[in-house]
Design an enzyme around this catalytic site. Structure first.
Site, short mmCIF file in Angstrom:
data_model
loop_
_atom_site.label_atom_id
_atom_site.label_comp_id
_atom_site.label_asym_id
_atom_site.label_seq_id
_atom_site.Cartn_x
_atom_site.Cartn_y
_atom_site.Cartn_z
N ASN A 8 0.86 -1.19 0.00
CA ASN A 8 0.00 0.00 0.00
C ASN A 8 0.89 1.24 0.00
O ASN A 8 1.44 1.60 1.03
CB ASN A 8 -0.90 -0.03 1.25
CG ASN A 8 -1.75 1.24 1.37
OD1 ASN A 8 -1.86 2.01 0.42
ND2 ASN A 8 -2.35 1.44 2.54
N LYS A 10 0.03 4.26 -0.36
CA LYS A 10 -0.65 5.48 0.12
C LYS A 10 -0.35 6.63 -0.86
O LYS A 10 -0.25 6.36 -2.05
CB LYS A 10 -0.22 5.80 1.56
CG LYS A 10 -0.30 4.55 2.45
CD LYS A 10 -0.14 4.82 3.89
CE LYS A 10 -0.24 3.50 4.65
NZ LYS A 10 -0.23 3.67 6.08
N HIS A 92 -9.72 1.51 4.51
CA HIS A 92 -8.46 1.67 5.23
C HIS A 92 -8.67 2.66 6.38
O HIS A 92 -9.44 3.62 6.25
CB HIS A 92 -7.38 2.17 4.27
CG HIS A 92 -6.02 2.16 4.89
ND1 HIS A 92 -5.60 3.16 5.74
CD2 HIS A 92 -5.00 1.27 4.82
CE1 HIS A 92 -4.37 2.86 6.17
NE2 HIS A 92 -3.99 1.72 5.63
N GLU A 94 -7.02 5.05 7.43
CA GLU A 94 -6.78 6.46 7.11
C GLU A 94 -7.99 7.07 6.43
O GLU A 94 -8.29 8.26 6.62
CB GLU A 94 -5.51 6.60 6.25
CG GLU A 94 -4.26 6.41 7.11
CD GLU A 94 -3.08 5.80 6.39
OE1 GLU A 94 -3.05 5.81 5.15
OE2 GLU A 94 -2.16 5.32 7.08
N GLU A 164 -5.73 -4.47 10.51
CA GLU A 164 -4.71 -3.44 10.69
C GLU A 164 -5.02 -2.65 11.96
O GLU A 164 -5.79 -1.68 11.92
CB GLU A 164 -4.70 -2.49 9.50
CG GLU A 164 -4.32 -3.14 8.20
CD GLU A 164 -3.65 -2.14 7.25
OE1 GLU A 164 -2.53 -2.39 6.84
OE2 GLU A 164 -4.25 -1.10 6.98
N GLY A 170 2.22 2.58 10.66
CA GLY A 170 3.21 3.65 10.50
C GLY A 170 3.93 4.03 11.78
O GLY A 170 4.61 5.05 11.83
N SER A 207 3.10 -1.81 10.32
CA SER A 207 4.55 -1.88 10.58
C SER A 207 5.17 -3.24 10.23
O SER A 207 6.09 -3.69 10.90
CB SER A 207 4.86 -1.50 12.03
OG SER A 207 4.50 -0.16 12.27
N GLY A 229 4.84 1.49 4.64
CA GLY A 229 6.18 2.09 4.53
C GLY A 229 7.22 1.17 3.92
O GLY A 229 8.02 1.60 3.07
P1 PGA Z 1 2.64 0.59 7.56
O1 PGA Z 1 1.18 0.81 6.90
O2 PGA Z 1 3.16 -0.72 7.02
O3 PGA Z 1 3.44 1.77 7.12
O4 PGA Z 1 2.43 0.53 9.04
C1 PGA Z 1 0.32 -0.26 6.70
C2 PGA Z 1 -0.99 0.22 6.11
O5 PGA Z 1 -1.48 1.27 6.53
O6 PGA Z 1 -1.57 -0.43 5.24
#
Ligand code: PGA
Length: 248
Positions: A8, A10, A92, A94, A164, A170, A207, A229
């Site tokens: 992802n 983003k 998601h 976010e 998640e 993140g 993460s 990330g």
């Molecule tokens: P992250 O994000 O691996 O940076 O923690 C995961 C996601 O939001 O899908």
């Protein structure tokens, strides 16, 4: 069925990164049992069409719930489908947080995807306050059941769930494999009791990196990972995919 790795990006990335990732990971997808899906910003999905000699698969990060109309800035499921996109992230955290997406909206988007043959990756997960209050399973099952109660039973097997936990996204603080396993097991149990015989695939996200992916994948109910990330560096992402692919 092999494990699933979903990247992802983003609102990150570039054309250059896309080329680098396709080069690093494209052939890996051909030689392992893992399926690698890239969830890209919409403009890069249009470019991805040019990479037709790879086993990589493509996902939208979001979709509108209506087929077309005066909705400036939005992308429809039909457009995704026309671009050869087979998957889409839905709900998601976010988008739930910054775009006020509700469980009902997540359901509507899931149904729109299913209608067009796009496989929805439905994201669920509790925030820190909810976890500390002992409500993680309650929150996740509410988010899940809103979707399962409203989709056509025959199409439910196309859904993939991504667990998640918001506190792990993140932050560099992933859920322990045991914590992920507990929730994944509960998600699968709830799905089975809602729709007879439904065996959902459940990904873990939050993460995930090349160092912790293997331990997560060892858990019996972790069927893959959703990676933010750590998917933004081509070589590192390849290492991560190798860890996931080698773990089954
Ligand atoms: P992250 O994000 O691996 O940076 O923690 C995961 C996601 O939001 O899908």
């Amino acid at each position: 069925m092999g494990p699933l790795v979903v990247a992802n990006w983003k609102m990150n990335g570039s054309e250059q990164l896309l080329q680098a990732v396709v080069q690093e990971v494209g052939e890996l997808a051909e030689t392992t049992s893992a399926t690698v899906v890239l969830a890209l910003p919409a403009p890069y999905l249009a470019l991805a069409r040019g990479f037709d000699n790879t086993q990589l698969e493509w996902a939208g990060q979001n979709v509108h719930w209506l087929k077309s109309g005066a909705y400036t800035g939005e992308v429809s499921a039909e457009m995704l489908s026309e671009m050869g996109v087979g998957w889409c992230l839905v709900g998601h955290s976010e988008r739930r947080q910054y775009c006020s997406e509700t469980d009902e909206l997540v359901l509507a988007k899931t149904n729109t995807c299913l209608e067009l043959g796009i496989r929805p990756i439905v994201c669920v997960g509790e925030n820190l306050r909810e976890r500390q209050a002992g409500k993680a399973l309650e929150v996740v099952s509410r988010q899940l059941l809103t979707v399962l109660n409203g989709v056509p039973t025959a199409l439910a097997p196309l859904i993939v769930v991504a667990y998640e936990p918001v506190w792990a996204i993140g932050t560099g603080e992933e859920a322990s494999p045991e914590t992920a396993q507990e929730v994944h097991e509960a998600v699968k149990r709830a799905a089975r009791s809602k729709i007879d015989g439904l065996e959902l695939r459940v990904l873990y996200g939050g993460s995930v990196n090349a160092d912790n992916a293997k331990a997560l994948m060892r858990m019996p109910d972790v069927d893959g990972v959703l990676v933010g990330g750590a998917s933004l560096q081509a070589h590192g992402f390849r290492r991560l995919c190798e860890q996931v692919a080698g773990s089954v």
